[in-house]
Design a protein around this motif. Structure first.
Motif, mmCIF file in Angstrom:
data_model
loop_
_atom_site.group_PDB
_atom_site.id
_atom_site.type_symbol
_atom_site.label_atom_id
_atom_site.label_comp_id
_atom_site.label_asym_id
_atom_site.label_seq_id
_atom_site.Cartn_x
_atom_site.Cartn_y
_atom_site.Cartn_z
ATOM 1 N N SER A 81 0.814 -1.218 0.000
ATOM 2 C CA SER A 81 0.000 0.000 0.000
ATOM 3 C C SER A 81 0.843 1.262 0.000
ATOM 4 O O SER A 81 1.903 1.342 0.627
ATOM 5 C CB SER A 81 -0.910 0.012 1.235
ATOM 6 O OG SER A 81 -0.131 -0.016 2.420
ATOM 7 N N HIS A 82 0.357 2.227 -0.743
ATOM 8 C CA HIS A 82 0.836 3.597 -0.647
ATOM 9 C C HIS A 82 -0.061 4.366 0.313
ATOM 10 O O HIS A 82 -1.224 3.990 0.525
ATOM 11 C CB HIS A 82 0.746 4.306 -2.003
ATOM 12 C CG HIS A 82 1.922 4.078 -2.876
ATOM 13 N ND1 HIS A 82 1.898 4.314 -4.229
ATOM 14 C CD2 HIS A 82 3.170 3.645 -2.611
ATOM 15 C CE1 HIS A 82 3.064 4.033 -4.753
ATOM 16 N NE2 HIS A 82 3.857 3.616 -3.788
ATOM 17 N N ALA A 83 0.474 5.445 0.838
ATOM 18 C CA ALA A 83 -0.364 6.472 1.460
ATOM 19 C C ALA A 83 0.055 7.794 0.840
ATOM 20 O O ALA A 83 1.249 8.115 0.796
ATOM 21 C CB ALA A 83 -0.178 6.505 2.974
ATOM 22 N N MET A 84 -0.920 8.523 0.323
ATOM 23 C CA MET A 84 -0.624 9.828 -0.250
ATOM 24 C C MET A 84 -0.225 10.799 0.860
ATOM 25 O O MET A 84 -0.865 10.846 1.913
ATOM 26 C CB MET A 84 -1.861 10.383 -0.974
ATOM 27 C CG MET A 84 -2.261 9.634 -2.228
ATOM 28 S SD MET A 84 -1.006 9.628 -3.527
ATOM 29 C CE MET A 84 -0.553 11.354 -3.584
ATOM 30 N N VAL A 85 0.836 11.565 0.617
ATOM 31 C CA VAL A 85 1.243 12.625 1.532
ATOM 32 C C VAL A 85 1.311 13.915 0.732
ATOM 33 O O VAL A 85 1.982 13.983 -0.299
ATOM 34 C CB VAL A 85 2.613 12.335 2.183
ATOM 35 C CG1 VAL A 85 2.943 13.435 3.197
ATOM 36 C CG2 VAL A 85 2.629 10.977 2.848
ATOM 37 N N MET A 86 0.600 14.934 1.206
ATOM 38 C CA MET A 86 0.573 16.251 0.560
ATOM 39 C C MET A 86 1.089 17.278 1.565
ATOM 40 O O MET A 86 0.296 17.980 2.216
ATOM 41 C CB MET A 86 -0.844 16.601 0.109
ATOM 42 C CG MET A 86 -1.356 15.793 -1.077
ATOM 43 S SD MET A 86 -1.718 14.031 -0.787
ATOM 44 C CE MET A 86 -3.095 14.082 0.328
ATOM 45 N N PRO A 87 2.410 17.393 1.774
ATOM 46 C CA PRO A 87 2.937 18.224 2.856
ATOM 47 C C PRO A 87 2.686 19.718 2.692
ATOM 48 O O PRO A 87 2.821 20.471 3.659
ATOM 49 C CB PRO A 87 4.442 17.918 2.822
ATOM 50 C CG PRO A 87 4.710 17.530 1.406
ATOM 51 C CD PRO A 87 3.488 16.786 0.975
ATOM 52 N N ASN A 88 2.322 20.144 1.479
ATOM 53 C CA ASN A 88 2.002 21.561 1.262
ATOM 54 C C ASN A 88 0.528 21.861 1.522
ATOM 55 O O ASN A 88 0.040 22.943 1.204
ATOM 56 C CB ASN A 88 2.386 21.986 -0.157
ATOM 57 C CG ASN A 88 1.826 21.065 -1.234
ATOM 58 O OD1 ASN A 88 1.393 19.947 -0.948
ATOM 59 N ND2 ASN A 88 1.841 21.517 -2.471
ATOM 60 N N ASP A 89 -0.176 20.900 2.125
ATOM 61 C CA ASP A 89 -1.560 21.120 2.548
ATOM 62 C C ASP A 89 -1.653 20.838 4.050
ATOM 63 O O ASP A 89 -1.821 19.700 4.467
ATOM 64 C CB ASP A 89 -2.504 20.198 1.769
ATOM 65 C CG ASP A 89 -3.948 20.291 2.257
ATOM 66 O OD1 ASP A 89 -4.319 21.341 2.821
ATOM 67 O OD2 ASP A 89 -4.684 19.299 2.098
ATOM 68 N N ARG A 90 -1.478 21.863 4.893
ATOM 69 C CA ARG A 90 -1.549 21.740 6.362
ATOM 70 C C ARG A 90 -0.541 20.695 6.856
ATOM 71 O O ARG A 90 -0.893 19.575 7.205
ATOM 72 C CB ARG A 90 -2.977 21.381 6.784
ATOM 73 C CG ARG A 90 -4.004 22.460 6.445
ATOM 74 C CD ARG A 90 -5.413 21.911 6.419
ATOM 75 N NE ARG A 90 -5.568 20.961 5.337
ATOM 76 C CZ ARG A 90 -6.476 19.998 5.335
ATOM 77 N NH1 ARG A 90 -7.291 19.854 6.360
ATOM 78 N NH2 ARG A 90 -6.567 19.166 4.329
ATOM 79 N N VAL A 94 8.952 4.138 7.929
ATOM 80 C CA VAL A 94 8.560 3.885 6.539
ATOM 81 C C VAL A 94 9.363 4.856 5.664
ATOM 82 O O VAL A 94 8.900 5.962 5.356
ATOM 83 C CB VAL A 94 7.048 4.085 6.321
ATOM 84 C CG1 VAL A 94 6.659 3.702 4.888
ATOM 85 C CG2 VAL A 94 6.241 3.267 7.315
ATOM 86 N N PRO A 95 10.573 4.467 5.258
ATOM 87 C CA PRO A 95 11.473 5.416 4.593
ATOM 88 C C PRO A 95 11.459 5.351 3.067
ATOM 89 O O PRO A 95 12.405 5.790 2.424
ATOM 90 C CB PRO A 95 12.841 4.993 5.139
ATOM 91 C CG PRO A 95 12.725 3.513 5.272
ATOM 92 C CD PRO A 95 11.279 3.219 5.624
ATOM 93 N N ILE A 96 10.400 4.793 2.453
ATOM 94 C CA ILE A 96 10.345 4.674 0.991
ATOM 95 C C ILE A 96 9.369 5.717 0.446
ATOM 96 O O ILE A 96 8.180 5.705 0.777
ATOM 97 C CB ILE A 96 9.907 3.266 0.557
ATOM 98 C CG1 ILE A 96 10.855 2.207 1.144
ATOM 99 C CG2 ILE A 96 9.889 3.164 -0.965
ATOM 100 C CD1 ILE A 96 10.418 0.781 0.854
ATOM 101 N N GLU A 125 -0.706 1.659 11.010
ATOM 102 C CA GLU A 125 -1.662 0.752 10.376
ATOM 103 C C GLU A 125 -1.031 -0.059 9.239
ATOM 104 O O GLU A 125 -1.733 -0.755 8.507
ATOM 105 C CB GLU A 125 -2.865 1.543 9.876
ATOM 106 C CG GLU A 125 -3.627 2.202 11.032
ATOM 107 C CD GLU A 125 -4.948 2.810 10.597
ATOM 108 O OE1 GLU A 125 -5.304 2.666 9.406
ATOM 109 O OE2 GLU A 125 -5.627 3.407 11.439
ATOM 110 N N GLY A 126 0.286 0.049 9.073
ATOM 111 C CA GLY A 126 0.988 -0.862 8.181
ATOM 112 C C GLY A 126 1.194 -0.405 6.757
ATOM 113 O O GLY A 126 1.364 -1.254 5.870
ATOM 114 N N VAL A 127 1.218 0.913 6.503
ATOM 115 C CA VAL A 127 1.486 1.369 5.144
ATOM 116 C C VAL A 127 2.903 0.968 4.745
ATOM 117 O O VAL A 127 3.807 0.888 5.574
ATOM 118 C CB VAL A 127 1.295 2.905 5.037
ATOM 119 C CG1 VAL A 127 2.389 3.651 5.793
ATOM 120 C CG2 VAL A 127 1.270 3.340 3.575
ATOM 121 N N ASP A 128 3.107 0.696 3.466
ATOM 122 C CA ASP A 128 4.408 0.220 2.986
ATOM 123 C C ASP A 128 5.273 1.331 2.396
ATOM 124 O O ASP A 128 6.500 1.303 2.542
ATOM 125 C CB ASP A 128 4.196 -0.863 1.929
ATOM 126 C CG ASP A 128 3.454 -2.070 2.496
ATOM 127 O OD1 ASP A 128 4.040 -2.795 3.320
ATOM 128 O OD2 ASP A 128 2.271 -2.258 2.124
#
Length: 595
Positions: free
Chosen positions: A275-284, A337-339, A298-301
């Motif tokens: 699984s991916h998790a989207m990260v949008m650091p320029n949004d809050r 999770v460093p990828i 919760e185990g994101v890869d």
């Protein structure tokens, strides 16, 4: 040649099954770009269909059955060799014209089609970018050998680093305009695909969902593990924000799909979907960092980041921005999770082209050797500037320093396309296969765009990546389901070989079976800590073999080709993709697939 149940069991009143090649040879799009049809693709299709007309009669099968056979795939690759001029004999336009001439039959001097044709394909298609022979276009046993799995008696271990589907309940799709667009792809799909096992009552968007993802990746292709990805969106994060959670697939839905799919398989690793998790650091930023901690628990890869995105499509950000990108990277390392999988290249409609530049990749890779950065699309662009400054449609040439005398007709700038990725590594002192720093080049979207119809360009791309990023740093990805089943891409790459003149002139490596195995799965398996070998996935291999025996290995050919089919459809999607009205979130349930 085996008869196919999905043709033989059709009723007389069923609609005709469309005649199509087993490779993507028409207009295509992944929603980020549009490649229209063109005369070269039309000529390739004509040669394929002309040859299929004769070959099918020889085997006493329907043309569609022939095209869905190994010989049909080899026929398609052979004609690509012929038309693209990549044959060992140096195919010229005259050779191609002869192959399409009505005076000698559709097969030209080789007589591949037309009245009185011998059934052999036109000459000039052997020894090209794809390792197929003229006889393999007729002999199905020889064709199967040409398309053999690379690991001998064992099936390839394939890790697709970029896989997609849409949540059929998403408010993104309940928007009337976008919903109508997706329904246009999928109308009457159950009638066209009688072997598909969809949820009861499935129609339209409901069919282009997690179940379809499961089918096309794990039941219709040789893919072993898929990394499920998304696209950026504004997360609600407990606040009332315009258009929040308005996405084809949210982080929660990706995690749910991963858990549901993996629970269906009795595997040693229990990893069929990552699984991916989207990260949008320029949004809050603070809310994003908090969400990263929750996703990690919760185990994101992996993390998926789009530096070209910003709320309201106003700009983007750099990974090395100390106010935005750096805190995100440090948080990923902190939570274990460093990828980071980062979209670069492929400038998207409505997004900032500036931030598609990978110049920040080398900087952060050098600063954070404990992290891994997977460059999605390998920074490939479908419209890159050449040395003259003019936009050249889809042309990748050699790294400039490798061609000082201009041997290759394409002289691509060092700061564009795949070269831009090479440049950021060189600028930051990162060597190929550098054991200290972790930069990976991913092929999603690149292969459907270039491998089939522009094989020499793909040879430059894969050659440069292996030479300058490293043979142990190139990972497989297809960007499907946007392009349909990944199987035709898998088979084409198995047959692909590096042209000898590119090896000699530019020092590109030969694409040996060992190197292909690394690219298709072994490298990503090491990166993702996945135990290699299909023996860890017994239920997958057994069930897929049963379907192959029953319905044929290329049953994806019964499925309508996804994506915009005209430029107007693409522009309509691009216009509305990020400009839809807010709709109440309706939740998501992953329907359990019956295995």
């Amino acid at each position: 040649m085996k008869r196919l149940n999905w043709l033989r069991k059709r009723k007389k009143h069923d609609p005709d099954v469309p005649l199509r090649a087993p490779l993507p040879l028409g207009p295509m799009s992944n929603g980020e770009f549009f490649h229209p049809d063109n005369p070269k693709k039309q000529l390739i299709r004509k040669l394929i269909f002309d040859h299929a007309e004769v070959a099918a009669r020889k085997h006493n099968v329907d043309r569609r059955e022939f095209l869905a056979s190994a010989a049909g795939v080899c026929t398609s690759l052979y004609m690509v060799n012929l038309v693209t001029g990549c044959s060992g004999g140096g195919t010229t336009k005259k050779t191609v014209d002869m192959g399409a001439s009505d005076k000698t039959g559709a097969g030209g001097s080789g007589g591949s089609g037309g009245v009185g044709g011998s059934g052999m394909p036109p000459s000039g298609g052997e020894g090209g970018a794809f390792a197929v022979t003229g006889t393999s276009t007729l002999d199905n046993f020889e064709a199967e050998e040409c398309l053999r799995t690379l690991s001998g008696d064992k099936q390839d271990f394939i890790v697709d680093m970029q896989a997609h589907f849409v949540n059929d309940q998403s408010p993104y799709l309940t928007n009337p305009l976008i919903g109508a667009f997706f329904n246009g792809w999928l109308s009457d799909i159950r009638a066209r695909v009688p072997w598909a096992e969809y949820r009861e009552g499935c129609t339209g968007n409901d069919c282009y969902n997690a179940d379809s993802f499961f089918q096309q990746y794990f039941m219709e292709s040789d893919t072993t593990v898929g990394v499920l990805s998304g696209i950026p969106y504004v997360q609600c994060a407990g606040q009332e924000v315009a258009q929040c959670d308005l996405a084809p697939l949210t982080n929660q839905e990706i995690r749910d799909t991963k858990d549901s799919t993996n629970s269906m398989f009795d595997t040693m690793s229990n990893k069929r979907v990552l699984s991916h998790a989207m990260v949008m650091p320029n949004d809050r930023l603070e809310a994003q960092l908090e969400a990263m901690a929750i996703n990690a628990e919760e185990g994101v890869d992996n993390w998926k980041v789009y530096t070209v995105w910003a709320p309201g499509n106003n700009g983007g950000y750099w990974l090395d921005d100390p106010a935005v990108g750096i805190p995100m990277i440090e948080q990923g390392i902190k939570v274990g999770v460093p990828i980071f999988c980062c979209h670069k290249g492929f400038p998207l409609p409505g997004f900032s082209r500036l931030y598609s530049d990978p110049k920040d990749i080398g900087v952060v890779a050098k600063a954070y050797p404990e992290a891994s950065f997977v460059v999605y699309h390998s920074s490939f662009e479908h419209n890159i500037p050449g040395t003259s400054g003019q936009g050249v449609e889809g042309i990748e040439g050699p790294w400039p320093d490798d061609d000082p005398t201009g041997i290759d007709p394409v002289m691509q700038a060092a700061d564009s396309g795949v070269n831009a990725l090479i440049k950021t590594l060189k600028d930051n002192g990162i060597e190929p296969n550098d054991p200290t720093y972790n930069v990976y080049a991913e092929l999603g979207g690149v292969m459907p765009t270039t491998l089939i119809t522009r094989p020499r360009e793909f040879a430059h791309i894969i050659g440069k990546l292996c030479k300058y990023v490293g043979e142990d740093r190139v990972v497989w990805g297809t960007d499907c389901l946007w392009f349909g089943s990944p199987q035709p891409i898998i088979e084409a790459f198995r047959a692909f070989q590096m042209p000898e003149d590119l090896i000699e002139n530019f020092g590109y490596p030969e694409l040996t079976d060992e190197l292909k195995l690394k690219i298709m799965g072994m490298t990503a398996a090491r990166l993702q800590d996945i135990p290699c070998g299909v023996q860890n996935y017994p239920q997958f291999a057994e069930h897929k073999q049963l379907l192959d025996d029953t319905w044929g290995p290329r049953r994806y050919m019964m499925r309508p080709t996804p994506g915009p089919r005209t430029r107007r459809e693409f522009l309509r999607l691009a216009h509305h993709e990020h400009r839809v009205e807010k709709v109440n979130y309706s939740g998501f349930t992953f329907g359990k697939y019956k295995v």
